[in-house]
Design an enzyme around this catalytic site. Sequence first.
Site, mmCIF file in Angstrom:
data_model
loop_
_atom_site.group_PDB
_atom_site.id
_atom_site.type_symbol
_atom_site.label_atom_id
_atom_site.label_comp_id
_atom_site.label_asym_id
_atom_site.label_seq_id
_atom_site.Cartn_x
_atom_site.Cartn_y
_atom_site.Cartn_z
ATOM 1 N N ARG A 131 12.655 44.004 -12.562
ATOM 2 C CA ARG A 131 12.131 45.199 -11.897
ATOM 3 C C ARG A 131 13.185 45.757 -10.959
ATOM 4 N NH1 ARG A 131 9.351 45.519 -15.434
ATOM 5 N NH2 ARG A 131 7.074 45.587 -15.609
ATOM 6 N N ASP A 186 19.358 46.586 -16.399
ATOM 7 C CA ASP A 186 18.483 47.261 -17.361
ATOM 8 C C ASP A 186 17.410 48.050 -16.628
ATOM 9 O OD1 ASP A 186 17.650 47.785 -20.106
ATOM 10 O OD2 ASP A 186 15.885 46.562 -19.634
ATOM 11 N N GLU A 236 14.986 54.620 -11.335
ATOM 12 C CA GLU A 236 14.912 54.992 -12.745
ATOM 13 C C GLU A 236 13.715 55.866 -13.110
ATOM 14 O OE1 GLU A 236 12.459 51.177 -14.581
ATOM 15 O OE2 GLU A 236 14.609 51.300 -14.845
ATOM 16 N N HIS A 288 16.369 50.507 -19.467
ATOM 17 C CA HIS A 288 15.158 49.695 -19.377
ATOM 18 C C HIS A 288 14.577 49.455 -20.776
ATOM 19 C CE1 HIS A 288 11.677 48.567 -16.443
ATOM 20 N NE2 HIS A 288 11.798 47.703 -17.426
#
Length: 328
Positions: free
Chosen positions: A233, A257, A262, A294
Amino acid sequence: MKIIAYNVLPFEEEHFLNAKQSYNLEQLTTIDQPLTMENVNLAKGFDAVNVLAHSQINAEILNTLHDFGIKHLSTRTIGYDHINVETAHSLGISISNAHYPPYNVAEFTVMIMLMLIRKIKVSICRALVNDFSLDGLQGKELRSMTVGIIGTGKIGQSVIEILSGFGCKILAYNKTPISHVETYAEYVDLDTLLKQSDIISLHIPLTEENHHLINKETIKKMKKNVLLINTSRGGLINSEDLIDGLESEWIGGAGLDTLEEETGISHFDIGTRIINKRPLFYLKQFPNVIFTQHYAFFTEEATNAMVRSGLEGLMLGLEGKENPYLIV
């Protein structure tokens, strides 16, 4: 049994169609947009609602669903920090999340580790402009490094099992040690893991307690040239402090990621739009930072499992049966 699913992406449509047939659902309606106050009325007349993380389920939306008589909500994600669970609990709305095998994220995590230690980003960028020189590309071998895994849930355990085949030393931190993990890793306290690890990988959920777990204070405790991996996260890392660590060259690289900034970026083609996400766009320009959209979870197997478990959580709730996906 009538279920409405929001934010259904093109790659999920076939899985929803197959699930509707195999579960013999009376009605399964899919909407391609996230659930918002502008389209929440579409849920009126349904028994349950399914969403993705792009749907920010706040108190206003939950109260509206409650007014519609909806008492079951599920997310097609493992994480559920996009849902106001306290309000859901107070309204008597059950919340379920999705389960899928951990191998997708675990394999992706180890891949990013290998890409960082072999400086693949720089190598690929050079090759694109016909620069095949070796200067600055000397890497390391994973077997000679110490890897620290923060969080030994299903994904963390899978990462540890994969890493065990490389011969590296593995340290682990978890509030509650898990006995079989000790076959491959040594449990230590968090400070020890931060101080001794060449690579640190995060595999914990985002909570108020661990928000910005990686910050200027914890970064100071790390070894110089440490590599940070986050496939969990974004809010676990303070992006500005990460930038400072990279600029000072205390942090040797990062595989990200997910980032706190984001929202509205990952999973979207933003094209030429002006986006006020300075930390994200600044971080991705570093030659020693690998930033992906992600998608560590994104395999065919996981997509099918996310759709099915998201629906199963609702069906079990509506039928009053034991629900292994239940959060609230």
